[in-house]
Motif scaffolding. Sequence first.
Motif: not given
Length: 283
Positions: A75-80
């Motif tokens: 999985s790939i998620y977006l972080s600040n």
Amino acid sequence: MVIFRTLLYTLFISLFAVSAQAQVKKDTIPAAVKRPSTTSFKSPSAKDTTSPKAKSAKDSAALKAGPLANKIEDSIYLSNGGIRLGLDISRFTLLYFQPYRKDVTVQADVRLGQKIYGAIETGWNSTSHSTDTTYSYKGSGIYSTIGIDYDFMKKKETTEQNMLYAGIRYGFARNTYEVSHFIMTNDYWHTTIEGNYPKTTITAHWIELVFGLRVEAAKNLFLGWGIREKIMLHSSAEDSHPPIVIPGFGSGTKRSQFDMTYTVSYMIPLYKVKVHVPRDGKK
């Protein structure tokens, strides 16, 4: 608190994994091994679908379908990501131990990737020291450092911004100082020497090895500490009249210097960074 929260997360994930595994085993039991109903009736003319070959094919299909249906994808998620600006408040405590010097240090870092941060620091120093009427020193200057940090902390949440990091910096300082007058006495010869050292500008270069921790105390507000080992590469100061303080480095008479910092900083979110989580859950 970070260690306690990590233990709670680990326990929760373990319980969830055991429950999921039990559910998978229940759902993938071959139909052929289930107990047949006592009220079922087969017509003599009906085709026998419970032959050994039919059972074997059905069992194989069930066993193959189970793991495929429960496959965990990467999985790939977006972080600040953004600019984090901070003030090193430990510099103000130096006034208690060394009241003759004043220091102001501002830090900033920017997230370049999943684990890599670019870091920069700049500051100012003013030193005024005298001993009665025998010695008077004044100096002031600025410095800057630039380098990178690597975050070793494994995140338990996609929004977690805490850091346990190590890094390296290159530092540069420019300092101007003078000794307006000095008096040296020799008790044996009963002589007195008076003089001064004119205003001089020097430069210095060094390397810093950094290790520290940053914790998000409130949304986008961070508290952090760090330890540093500073190694002088070159200083243009004369050995006979070195400066008392080299801005950003410390004592002008040492080739290496140990230092500690304590920073309050705030992150300005500007963009998102893609974070890849492999199948084994390691980030």
